[in-house]
Scaffold this motif. Structure first.
Motif, mmCIF file in Angstrom:
data_model
loop_
_atom_site.group_PDB
_atom_site.id
_atom_site.type_symbol
_atom_site.label_atom_id
_atom_site.label_comp_id
_atom_site.label_asym_id
_atom_site.label_seq_id
_atom_site.Cartn_x
_atom_site.Cartn_y
_atom_site.Cartn_z
ATOM 1 N N GLN A 58 2.113 9.383 -6.021
ATOM 2 C CA GLN A 58 2.511 10.757 -5.717
ATOM 3 C C GLN A 58 3.749 11.208 -6.498
ATOM 4 O O GLN A 58 4.069 12.393 -6.513
ATOM 5 N N GLN A 96 0.830 -1.207 0.000
ATOM 6 C CA GLN A 96 0.000 0.000 0.000
ATOM 7 C C GLN A 96 0.868 1.263 0.000
ATOM 8 O O GLN A 96 0.588 2.217 -0.715
ATOM 9 N N THR A 129 0.976 4.128 -2.859
ATOM 10 C CA THR A 129 0.759 5.538 -2.514
ATOM 11 C C THR A 129 1.926 6.401 -2.998
ATOM 12 O O THR A 129 1.716 7.453 -3.610
#
Length: 194
Positions: free
Chosen positions: A141, A133, A137
């Protein structure tokens, strides 16, 4: 199937399309559509939008195929069209794709001794899910150019040379982008690996 056999099959299919066989192009679409959608998904996060852009990329590829000379592999050529289509789409929607180009000559990334111990235990499985995860993420970004370079290298297993053709930049820039992307991910996951 080896890379050479794969490239040879693509070459034959391309030749058939250039001779007017539309079904041969359907085979190429079937072969690469998931990879192209995944690639475009690194530029746009909306699945429907990614599907529309991939369809547009395949239409552009089909129209350009008569001029395809085979200087690069079909797969590399198609990826280049897909990336350009995605970037053009972002620009047309007023969402300018980032264009970070820091050229660190031949930057290399060395993986540390960061390994998960006790693989298979419920704790390590939970940690692995958390790491997955965190990676997702961080990837989301990253600036687009870093994300795409790392995705092509790690998930598509492409060479630095192919990535440089696809992204239209020097190999040194590709290495720099991958290095910086890995560095950003490493920084975020290192607490989980201690």
């Amino acid at each position: 199937m080896s890379g050479e056999q794969n490239a040879e099959i693509d070459k034959q299919l391309v030749k058939r399309v250039q001779e007017g066989d539309k079904k041969a192009f359907d085979l190429l679409v079937g072969k690469y559509q998931h990879k192209i959608i995944a690639l475009i998904g690194r530029y746009v996060y909306d699945q429907d939008e990614a599907l529309d852009i991939s369809q547009e990329a395949f239409i552009k590829a089909y129209r350009a195929l008569p001029r395809f000379r085979g200087d690069s592999a079909f797969y590399t050529w198609l990826y280049r069209i897909a990336i350009n289509t995605a970037k053009n789409h972002l620009v047309s929607r007023g969402r300018r794709p980032p264009d970070v180009d820091v050229d660190v000559a031949d930057a290399q990334y060395f993986e540390g001794e960061n390994k998960l111990h006790d693989l298979g235990s419920p704790e390590s499985n939970l940690v692995k899910q958390e790491i997955d995860q965190v990676i997702k993420t961080v990837l989301d970004q990253l600036p687009v150019d870093l994300r795409v370079a790392l995705t092509l290298r790690e998930y598509e297993d492409m060479s630095y040379e192919d990535i440089s053709v696809i992204m239209d930049c020097p190999v040194g820039t590709v290495r720099s982008r991958i290095f910086r992307a890995r560095e950003a991910i490493d920084k975020e996951i290192s607490p989980y690996l201690k």
